[in-house]
Design a protein around this motif. Structure first.
Motif, mmCIF file in Angstrom:
data_model
loop_
_atom_site.group_PDB
_atom_site.id
_atom_site.type_symbol
_atom_site.label_atom_id
_atom_site.label_comp_id
_atom_site.label_asym_id
_atom_site.label_seq_id
_atom_site.Cartn_x
_atom_site.Cartn_y
_atom_site.Cartn_z
ATOM 1 N N MET A 1 0.852 -1.170 0.000
ATOM 2 C CA MET A 1 0.000 0.000 0.000
ATOM 3 C C MET A 1 0.898 1.233 0.000
ATOM 4 N N GLN A 2 0.504 2.201 -0.817
ATOM 5 C CA GLN A 2 1.269 3.439 -0.907
ATOM 6 C C GLN A 2 0.320 4.627 -0.803
ATOM 7 N N GLN A 3 0.817 5.705 -0.248
ATOM 8 C CA GLN A 3 0.012 6.912 -0.124
ATOM 9 C C GLN A 3 0.738 8.070 -0.801
ATOM 10 N N PHE A 4 -0.021 8.831 -1.565
ATOM 11 C CA PHE A 4 0.521 9.966 -2.297
ATOM 12 C C PHE A 4 -0.307 11.203 -1.987
ATOM 13 N N GLU A 5 0.299 12.363 -2.148
ATOM 14 C CA GLU A 5 -0.430 13.620 -2.141
ATOM 15 C C GLU A 5 -0.243 14.214 -3.517
ATOM 16 N N ILE A 6 -1.360 14.409 -4.224
ATOM 17 C CA ILE A 6 -1.305 14.933 -5.582
ATOM 18 C C ILE A 6 -1.945 16.316 -5.587
ATOM 19 N N ASN A 7 -1.165 17.313 -5.974
ATOM 20 C CA ASN A 7 -1.679 18.670 -6.093
ATOM 21 C C ASN A 7 -2.246 18.829 -7.503
ATOM 22 N N VAL A 8 -3.561 18.901 -7.609
ATOM 23 C CA VAL A 8 -4.230 18.969 -8.903
ATOM 24 C C VAL A 8 -4.433 20.432 -9.293
ATOM 25 N N ASP A 9 -3.833 20.803 -10.428
ATOM 26 C CA ASP A 9 -3.992 22.142 -10.984
ATOM 27 C C ASP A 9 -4.766 22.107 -12.297
ATOM 28 N N PHE A 10 -5.049 20.913 -12.807
ATOM 29 C CA PHE A 10 -5.714 20.838 -14.094
ATOM 30 C C PHE A 10 -6.627 19.621 -14.185
ATOM 31 N N ASN A 11 -7.770 19.669 -13.584
ATOM 32 C CA ASN A 11 -8.872 18.781 -13.910
ATOM 33 C C ASN A 11 -8.740 17.318 -13.536
ATOM 34 N N GLY A 12 -7.575 16.836 -13.113
ATOM 35 C CA GLY A 12 -7.533 15.420 -12.815
ATOM 36 C C GLY A 12 -6.177 14.863 -12.439
ATOM 37 N N ILE A 13 -6.191 13.560 -12.233
ATOM 38 C CA ILE A 13 -5.018 12.782 -11.839
ATOM 39 C C ILE A 13 -4.871 11.662 -12.857
ATOM 40 N N ILE A 14 -3.639 11.335 -13.203
ATOM 41 C CA ILE A 14 -3.411 10.225 -14.129
ATOM 42 C C ILE A 14 -2.398 9.251 -13.545
ATOM 43 N N ILE A 15 -2.616 7.993 -13.870
ATOM 44 C CA ILE A 15 -1.666 6.916 -13.588
ATOM 45 C C ILE A 15 -1.267 6.387 -14.956
ATOM 46 N N GLY B 1 -12.208 15.348 -14.193
ATOM 47 C CA GLY B 1 -13.313 16.216 -13.837
ATOM 48 C C GLY B 1 -13.388 16.521 -12.355
ATOM 49 N N ILE B 2 -12.226 16.703 -11.730
ATOM 50 C CA ILE B 2 -12.217 17.000 -10.292
ATOM 51 C C ILE B 2 -11.712 18.422 -10.077
ATOM 52 N N ASN B 3 -12.109 19.001 -8.957
ATOM 53 C CA ASN B 3 -11.693 20.358 -8.624
ATOM 54 C C ASN B 3 -10.200 20.423 -8.327
ATOM 55 N N ASP B 4 -9.626 21.584 -8.586
ATOM 56 C CA ASP B 4 -8.234 21.813 -8.203
ATOM 57 C C ASP B 4 -8.142 21.764 -6.684
ATOM 58 N N SER B 5 -7.214 20.986 -6.183
ATOM 59 C CA SER B 5 -7.016 20.822 -4.748
ATOM 60 C C SER B 5 -5.845 19.870 -4.553
ATOM 61 N N THR B 6 -5.516 19.611 -3.322
ATOM 62 C CA THR B 6 -4.531 18.575 -3.008
ATOM 63 C C THR B 6 -5.294 17.355 -2.522
ATOM 64 N N TYR B 7 -5.073 16.233 -3.183
ATOM 65 C CA TYR B 7 -5.806 15.009 -2.898
ATOM 66 C C TYR B 7 -4.880 13.943 -2.335
ATOM 67 N N PRO B 8 -5.252 13.332 -1.226
ATOM 68 C CA PRO B 8 -4.555 12.112 -0.835
ATOM 69 C C PRO B 8 -5.033 10.982 -1.743
ATOM 70 N N VAL B 9 -4.101 10.197 -2.231
ATOM 71 C CA VAL B 9 -4.427 9.052 -3.073
ATOM 72 C C VAL B 9 -3.736 7.838 -2.482
ATOM 73 N N ILE B 10 -4.526 6.837 -2.166
ATOM 74 C CA ILE B 10 -4.005 5.580 -1.636
ATOM 75 C C ILE B 10 -4.035 4.574 -2.771
ATOM 76 N N VAL B 11 -2.909 3.944 -3.042
ATOM 77 C CA VAL B 11 -2.829 2.902 -4.063
ATOM 78 C C VAL B 11 -2.548 1.596 -3.337
ATOM 79 N N ARG B 12 -3.430 0.613 -3.567
ATOM 80 C CA ARG B 12 -3.243 -0.675 -2.901
ATOM 81 C C ARG B 12 -3.620 -1.805 -3.839
ATOM 82 N N MET B 13 -3.096 -2.969 -3.507
ATOM 83 C CA MET B 13 -3.486 -4.186 -4.221
ATOM 84 C C MET B 13 -4.828 -4.648 -3.659
ATOM 85 N N ALA B 14 -5.598 -5.347 -4.459
ATOM 86 C CA ALA B 14 -6.941 -5.781 -4.056
ATOM 87 C C ALA B 14 -6.909 -6.691 -2.834
#
Length: 185
Positions: free
Chosen positions: A1-15, A58-71
């Motif tokens: 499991m990993q945790q990230f903080e992504i500062n969104v300035d343009f509409n979304g997050i990509i992997i 389609g998400i608002n500009d903000s800082t989002y915590p993103v948790i990435v985990r295996m099922a």
């Protein structure tokens, strides 16, 4: 499991897998506006279908915590905080996977804002869960505020690249107060 903080300035997050994205275009020059290519041609749908890129759009500009985990890993997010799910998206990692603000697609440059996701090369089915916690706050205009929000990305290894059944147009807003907290007119 990993945790990230992504500062969104343009509409979304990509992997995405940078090597596969470069290969799709036979190389990408610095400054290229991939976002325009993705939205004005079939390229956007194609890179998602091929598992090169997974978007949270389609998400608002903000800082989002993103948790990435295996099922098979236990979620850190209580079920009652999950307010939306969007799945499944294919992901095919040949070299490495990174997560970033979608802004990197506007003016392509290698590495700035990319954060590595420690997963093995392979094929994955990706589910995106949005979470939100609303609490009472008497100082707030409507008496409530969004106290916690973010995304959980759940990866399930697969033997074949899964079909994309996730929606690219689904409302993925998690940091705004839901309508039920607004008074009726």
């Amino acid at each position: 499991m990993q945790q990230f903080e992504i500062n969104v300035d343009f509409n979304g997050i990509i992997i995405f897998d940078p090597e596969r994205l470069q290969h799709y275009y036979s190389g990408i020059e610095a400054g290229t506006n991939l976002y325009r290519k993705f939205t004005t041609t079939e390229d956007g749908d194609e890179v998602v279908k091929q598992g090169i890129l997974v978007p949270i759009m389609g998400i608002n500009d903000s800082t989002y915590p993103v948790i990435v985990r295996m099922a098979d890993e236990e979620s850190l997010i209580p079920d009652d905080l999950i307010v939306l799910s969007n799945s499944a998206f294919p992901l095919h990692v040949k070299g490495r996977a990174v997560i970033a603000d979608m802004e990197v697609l506007m003016d392509w440059d290698v590495e700035p804002g990319w954060q590595d996701i420690a997963i093995s090369p392979g094929l994955y089915s990706v589910a995106i869960n949005g979470f939100r916690k609303v609490v009472e706050d008497n100082a707030a205009v409507y008496g409530y505020v969004v106290a916690k929000y973010g995304f959980e990305v759940v990866l399930t290894p697969t033997k074949e690249l899964p079909e994309c059944t996730g929606s690219l147009t689904k409302d993925m807003q998690v940091n705004a107060l839901p309508r039920e907290y607004f008074p009726s007119p």
